[in-house]
Design a protein around this motif. Structure first.
Motif, PDB file in Angstrom:
ATOM      1  N   LEU A  96       0.717  -0.808  -0.438  1.00  0.00           N
ATOM      2  CA  LEU A  96       0.154  -0.132  -0.480  1.00  0.00           C
ATOM      3  C   LEU A  96       0.726   1.238   0.123  1.00  0.00           C
ATOM      4  O   LEU A  96       1.516   1.216   1.052  1.00  0.00           O
ATOM      5  N   PHE A  97       0.814   2.252  -0.877  1.00  0.00           N
ATOM      6  CA  PHE A  97       1.831   2.956  -0.871  1.00  0.00           C
ATOM      7  C   PHE A  97       0.259   4.148  -0.585  1.00  0.00           C
ATOM      8  O   PHE A  97       1.437   5.563  -0.195  1.00  0.00           O
ATOM      9  N   ALA A  98      -0.174   4.407  -1.062  1.00  0.00           N
ATOM     10  CA  ALA A  98      -1.200   6.042  -0.658  1.00  0.00           C
ATOM     11  C   ALA A  98      -2.391   5.408  -0.584  1.00  0.00           C
ATOM     12  O   ALA A  98      -3.191   4.362  -1.324  1.00  0.00           O
ATOM     13  N   GLY A  99      -3.090   5.965   0.668  1.00  0.00           N
ATOM     14  CA  GLY A  99      -5.009   6.234   0.705  1.00  0.00           C
ATOM     15  C   GLY A  99      -5.444   5.017   1.685  1.00  0.00           C
ATOM     16  O   GLY A  99      -4.371   3.725   1.517  1.00  0.00           O
ATOM     17  N   ASN A 100      -5.979   5.353   2.313  1.00  0.00           N
ATOM     18  CA  ASN A 100      -5.828   4.219   3.718  1.00  0.00           C
ATOM     19  C   ASN A 100      -7.515   3.352   3.879  1.00  0.00           C
ATOM     20  O   ASN A 100      -8.087   2.424   4.355  1.00  0.00           O
ATOM     21  N   GLY A 101      -7.872   3.295   2.331  1.00  0.00           N
ATOM     22  CA  GLY A 101      -8.751   2.684   1.491  1.00  0.00           C
ATOM     23  C   GLY A 101     -10.243   3.191   2.359  1.00  0.00           C
ATOM     24  O   GLY A 101     -11.783   2.873   1.997  1.00  0.00           O
ATOM     25  N   LYS A 102     -10.019   4.707   3.289  1.00  0.00           N
ATOM     26  CA  LYS A 102     -11.604   5.285   3.428  1.00  0.00           C
ATOM     27  C   LYS A 102     -11.728   6.933   2.455  1.00  0.00           C
ATOM     28  O   LYS A 102     -11.194   7.267   2.931  1.00  0.00           O
ATOM     29  N   ALA A 103     -12.961   6.455   2.305  1.00  0.00           N
ATOM     30  CA  ALA A 103     -13.452   7.470   1.749  1.00  0.00           C
ATOM     31  C   ALA A 103     -13.884   8.492   1.587  1.00  0.00           C
ATOM     32  O   ALA A 103     -14.465   8.398   2.919  1.00  0.00           O
ATOM     33  N   GLY A 104     -12.350   9.769   1.484  1.00  0.00           N
ATOM     34  CA  GLY A 104     -12.250  11.449   1.723  1.00  0.00           C
ATOM     35  C   GLY A 104     -11.824  12.339   2.209  1.00  0.00           C
ATOM     36  O   GLY A 104     -10.469  11.813   0.900  1.00  0.00           O
ATOM     37  N   PHE A 105     -11.466  12.913   2.651  1.00  0.00           N
ATOM     38  CA  PHE A 105     -10.214  13.505   2.375  1.00  0.00           C
ATOM     39  C   PHE A 105      -9.606  13.995   3.728  1.00  0.00           C
ATOM     40  O   PHE A 105     -10.107  14.540   4.392  1.00  0.00           O
ATOM     41  N   SER A 106      -7.996  13.686   3.563  1.00  0.00           N
ATOM     42  CA  SER A 106      -7.479  14.091   4.835  1.00  0.00           C
ATOM     43  C   SER A 106      -5.825  13.753   4.090  1.00  0.00           C
ATOM     44  O   SER A 106      -5.521  13.142   3.628  1.00  0.00           O
ATOM     45  N   GLY A 107      -5.062  13.648   4.990  1.00  0.00           N
ATOM     46  CA  GLY A 107      -3.548  13.790   5.116  1.00  0.00           C
ATOM     47  C   GLY A 107      -2.460  14.756   4.424  1.00  0.00           C
ATOM     48  O   GLY A 107      -1.138  14.345   4.354  1.00  0.00           O
ATOM     49  N   ASP A 108      -2.997  15.448   3.983  1.00  0.00           N
ATOM     50  CA  ASP A 108      -1.773  16.621   3.849  1.00  0.00           C
ATOM     51  C   ASP A 108      -0.523  16.975   4.225  1.00  0.00           C
ATOM     52  O   ASP A 108      -1.202  17.120   5.626  1.00  0.00           O
ATOM     53  N   GLY A 109       0.570  16.846   4.016  1.00  0.00           N
ATOM     54  CA  GLY A 109       1.481  17.145   4.853  1.00  0.00           C
ATOM     55  C   GLY A 109       2.035  15.735   5.339  1.00  0.00           C
ATOM     56  O   GLY A 109       3.264  16.097   5.787  1.00  0.00           O
ATOM     57  N   GLY A 110       1.287  15.273   5.173  1.00  0.00           N
ATOM     58  CA  GLY A 110       1.300  13.937   6.630  1.00  0.00           C
ATOM     59  C   GLY A 110       2.183  12.496   4.937  1.00  0.00           C
ATOM     60  O   GLY A 110       1.814  12.924   3.841  1.00  0.00           O
ATOM     61  N   PRO A 111       2.230  11.100   5.492  1.00  0.00           N
ATOM     62  CA  PRO A 111       2.622   9.905   4.639  1.00  0.00           C
ATOM     63  C   PRO A 111       1.316   9.416   3.889  1.00  0.00           C
ATOM     64  O   PRO A 111       0.271   9.867   4.310  1.00  0.00           O
ATOM     65  N   ALA A 112       1.376   9.832   2.581  1.00  0.00           N
ATOM     66  CA  ALA A 112       0.342   9.674   2.121  1.00  0.00           C
ATOM     67  C   ALA A 112      -0.703   7.857   2.121  1.00  0.00           C
ATOM     68  O   ALA A 112      -1.497   8.245   1.903  1.00  0.00           O
TER      69      ALA A 112
END
Length: 363
Positions: A96-112
């Motif tokens: 898994l490289f990016a996305g936690n599998g949950k639809a939404g928006f979060s994470g800018d500035g942190g690990p993909a």
């Protein structure tokens, strides 16, 4: 008096002529069949029951829509319903490289890998090894630095709408970013802003966004008209070539159009031009020869528009939905709503066979 029908009589002579004419007509078709049979196709990844880390063909993809490669040869697969970006390294190991599998928006500035995506559709990688994701229902384009794994937004304020031309792309509004592409030099990011019926461009040096095609109205543009002042039906995908042309694929318009370096638009394929007509095409890429490869999703076909001749040919798929692979003949291989095509510099073509949840490789 009736003519006898023995040796040398007219019916036999006519029959021989007909047979000869048929043989002559079949020569080009036979040549095309030989050309098609020269290509091979294989199952590259996905279609299996297991998650990341599994054997390449046992990876469980959830509607893969796009694929891209970095300079080291690793591939990255974006999942529409999976809300993830998976990495496949050169050895075939997946993670898994990016996305936690949950639809939404979060994470800018942190690990993909800890960030949320919302039904992303497209992925491209710049020479600088920055990866861009069309984060469709977040109305954003996100960027991931491949070295650090950090994610950020490069276009879109998250609000569905149209605004911001002439200003910073991060403050602009988009509505339905379904596909993206980079100029070959990597200095421009093209965005298919579908619901706004526009194609927009972000200058990656300044961060400024502008519209290069579409005035927001639904319609068919006139050949030779100024692209930015012309209507579009529904620009679903965009791709740029080395000559400065920008190709636009329309989903329900079932059309391929091009914006030339002077900013003028022209239609290359429209309904009635080819058989069968395109039906809900979803993606395109420009190959190493400068021709345009099209994922004709609802026809379950991969097609090629040959720029030098203006002709369109099928390169993969039977036209029937299915999952059978004929390794020796891409034209006898079945697809199920392919949504992505991407060609490597050596001519190898990757097809995201989306509703078979797999990726095929064609050489």
């Amino acid at each position: 008096m009736s003519r006898a029908r023995g040796r040398g009589s007219w019916p036999e002579t006519t029959a021989r002529s007909d047979k000869l004419a048929l043989m002559i007509r079949c020569i080009p078709l036979f040549s095309l069949a030989l050309a098609a049979s020269a290509a091979t196709i294989e199952h590259y990844a996905g279609g299996g029951p297991d998650g990341p880390g599994a054997d390449l063909r046992q990876i469980k993809f959830v509607e893969p829509f796009g694929i891209a490669f970095d300079k080291a040869g690793n591939s990255y697969v974006i999942e529409f319903k999976g809300n993830r970006l998976l990495k496949i390294d050169k050895s075939g190991k997946t993670s898994l490289f990016a996305g936690n599998g949950k639809a939404g928006f979060s994470g800018d500035g942190g690990p993909a890998g800890a960030a949320s995506l919302n039904e992303p559709h497209g992925v491209v990688i710049a020479r600088s090894q920055q990866l861009f994701v069309a984060d469709t229902h977040n109305n954003r384009v996100r960027k991931i630095d491949l070295a650090s794994g950090t994610i950020s937004t490069v276009a879109g304020n998250g609000e569905a709408g149209y605004s911001g031309d002439g200003g910073p792309a991060t403050q602009a509004s988009f509505k339905g970013i379904f596909a993206i592409d980079l100029a070959p030099r990597g200095d421009k990011l093209y965005i298919a802003d579908l619901s706004n019926r526009r194609v927009r461009m972000v200058d990656l040096r300044s961060g400024i966004v502008t519209t290069i095609a579409g005035n927001g109205e639904r319609g068919v543009p006139a050949d030779g008209a100024e692209a930015a002042k012309s209507p579009l039906v529904d620009p679903r995908a965009v791709a740029a070539d080395r000559k400065g042309n920008v190709y636009i694929l329309e989903r329900s318009g079932n059309a391929l159009r091009v914006v030339d370096p002077a900013g003028r638009i022209r239609t290359l394929i429209k309904p009635g031009d080819i058989q069968p007509d395109m039906k809900g095409p979803k993606h395109l890429c420009v190959d190493r020869k400068g021709d345009v490869i099209i994922a004709d999703a609802e026809n379950h076909l991969i097609r090629k528009y040959v720029v030098s001749t203006g002709k369109t040919v099928t390169v993969a798929g039977t036209g029937a939905k299915g999952m059978r692979i004929d390794a020796a003949n891409p034209l006898a291989t079945e697809l199920n709503r392919p949504h992505g095509v991407w060609e490597q510099p050596n001519g190898t073509l990757y097809i995201t066979d989306s509703y078979n949840h797999r990726i095929l490789r064609m050489k």
